[in-house]
Design a protein around this motif. Structure first.
Motif, short mmCIF file in Angstrom:
data_model
loop_
_atom_site.label_atom_id
_atom_site.label_comp_id
_atom_site.label_asym_id
_atom_site.label_seq_id
_atom_site.Cartn_x
_atom_site.Cartn_y
_atom_site.Cartn_z
N GLU A 117 0.21 -13.62 9.00
CA GLU A 117 -0.58 -12.43 8.69
C GLU A 117 0.13 -11.23 9.28
OE1 GLU A 117 -4.78 -10.39 10.01
OE2 GLU A 117 -4.83 -12.53 9.56
N GLY A 118 0.47 -10.27 8.44
CA GLY A 118 1.19 -9.09 8.90
C GLY A 118 0.45 -7.82 8.57
N HIS A 119 0.56 -6.84 9.46
CA HIS A 119 -0.09 -5.54 9.28
C HIS A 119 0.98 -4.46 9.20
CE1 HIS A 119 -4.24 -6.91 10.51
NE2 HIS A 119 -3.48 -7.96 10.81
N CYS A 120 0.92 -3.64 8.17
CA CYS A 120 1.85 -2.53 8.05
C CYS A 120 1.60 -1.57 9.21
CB CYS A 120 1.66 -1.82 6.71
SG CYS A 120 2.65 -0.32 6.54
N PRO A 121 2.64 -1.21 9.96
CA PRO A 121 2.44 -0.30 11.09
C PRO A 121 2.11 1.13 10.66
CG PRO A 121 4.76 -0.85 10.84
CD PRO A 121 4.01 -1.69 9.86
N LYS A 122 2.37 1.47 9.41
CA LYS A 122 2.10 2.84 8.96
C LYS A 122 0.68 3.00 8.42
CE LYS A 122 3.82 6.53 6.03
NZ LYS A 122 4.81 6.94 5.04
N CYS A 123 0.23 2.08 7.55
CA CYS A 123 -1.08 2.27 6.90
C CYS A 123 -2.10 1.17 7.21
CB CYS A 123 -0.91 2.40 5.39
SG CYS A 123 -0.46 0.86 4.55
N ASP A 124 -1.70 0.14 7.97
CA ASP A 124 -2.55 -0.99 8.35
C ASP A 124 -2.98 -1.88 7.17
OD1 ASP A 124 -3.70 -2.58 10.38
OD2 ASP A 124 -5.67 -1.72 9.98
N MET A 125 -2.18 -1.87 6.10
CA MET A 125 -2.42 -2.82 5.01
C MET A 125 -2.14 -4.22 5.55
SD MET A 125 -3.21 -3.45 1.78
CE MET A 125 -3.01 -1.95 0.85
N VAL A 126 -3.07 -5.13 5.34
CA VAL A 126 -2.91 -6.51 5.81
C VAL A 126 -2.27 -7.33 4.70
CG1 VAL A 126 -4.13 -8.55 6.64
CG2 VAL A 126 -4.90 -6.27 7.32
N HIS A 127 -1.24 -8.09 5.06
CA HIS A 127 -0.53 -8.95 4.13
C HIS A 127 -0.61 -10.38 4.65
CE1 HIS A 127 1.25 -4.97 3.64
NE2 HIS A 127 1.61 -5.33 2.42
N GLY A 128 -0.57 -11.34 3.76
CA GLY A 128 -0.62 -12.74 4.18
C GLY A 128 0.18 -13.64 3.27
N VAL A 129 0.62 -14.74 3.86
CA VAL A 129 1.33 -15.78 3.11
C VAL A 129 1.03 -17.12 3.78
CG1 VAL A 129 3.49 -15.58 4.43
CG2 VAL A 129 3.55 -16.41 2.07
N THR A 130 0.88 -18.15 2.98
CA THR A 130 0.63 -19.47 3.55
C THR A 130 1.94 -20.08 4.05
OG1 THR A 130 0.91 -20.55 1.41
CG2 THR A 130 -1.35 -19.91 2.03
N GLY A 144 0.81 -1.21 0.00
CA GLY A 144 0.00 0.00 0.00
C GLY A 144 0.84 1.27 0.00
N CYS A 145 1.55 1.51 1.11
CA CYS A 145 2.29 2.76 1.28
C CYS A 145 3.77 2.66 0.94
CB CYS A 145 2.12 3.28 2.71
SG CYS A 145 2.96 2.27 3.96
N LYS A 146 4.24 1.47 0.64
CA LYS A 146 5.64 1.21 0.25
C LYS A 146 6.62 1.32 1.41
CE LYS A 146 4.23 0.69 -3.96
NZ LYS A 146 3.74 -0.62 -4.31
N GLU A 147 6.13 1.43 2.63
CA GLU A 147 6.99 1.45 3.81
C GLU A 147 7.53 0.04 4.04
OE1 GLU A 147 8.60 3.57 7.14
OE2 GLU A 147 7.41 4.32 5.47
N THR A 148 8.78 -0.09 4.45
CA THR A 148 9.35 -1.40 4.76
C THR A 148 9.06 -1.73 6.22
OG1 THR A 148 11.09 -1.12 3.12
CG2 THR A 148 11.48 -2.75 4.85
#
Length: 80
Positions: free
Chosen positions: A50-63, A39-43
């Motif tokens: 399941e991970g949440h970007c601390p800057k924009c709260d974009m949720v990411h996932g991987v099996t 989303g925001c390109k922040e590392t």
């Protein structure tokens, strides 16, 4: 139905739904990965399946089967 590592996903929402359904969302990945938010390109460091970007709260996932390659991490949406 669980289809092991053969499952394929069209989008990040399907990935996140699957790992939540299987109870993996809050489990630690084999190794943490520094990823760029879709989303925001922040590392940030993704430590759980399941991970949440601390800057924009974009949720990411991987099996778990695909957690060794950051290219397999998919975004589900902000606040998903």
């Amino acid at each position: 139905m669980h289809d092991g590592c053969a499952g394929s996903f069209e989008n990040g929402k399907q990935v996140v739904d699957k790992i939540r359904m299987m109870g993996f969302a809050e489990q630690l990945m084999p190794m943490p990965m520094d990823i760029e938010c879709h989303g925001c390109k922040e590392t940030f460091t993704m430590e759980e399946f399941e991970g949440h970007c601390p800057k924009c709260d974009m949720v990411h996932g991987v099996t778990p089967c695909h957690a060794f390659d950051p290219n397999n991490i998919m975004a589900a949406g902000v606040g998903y």
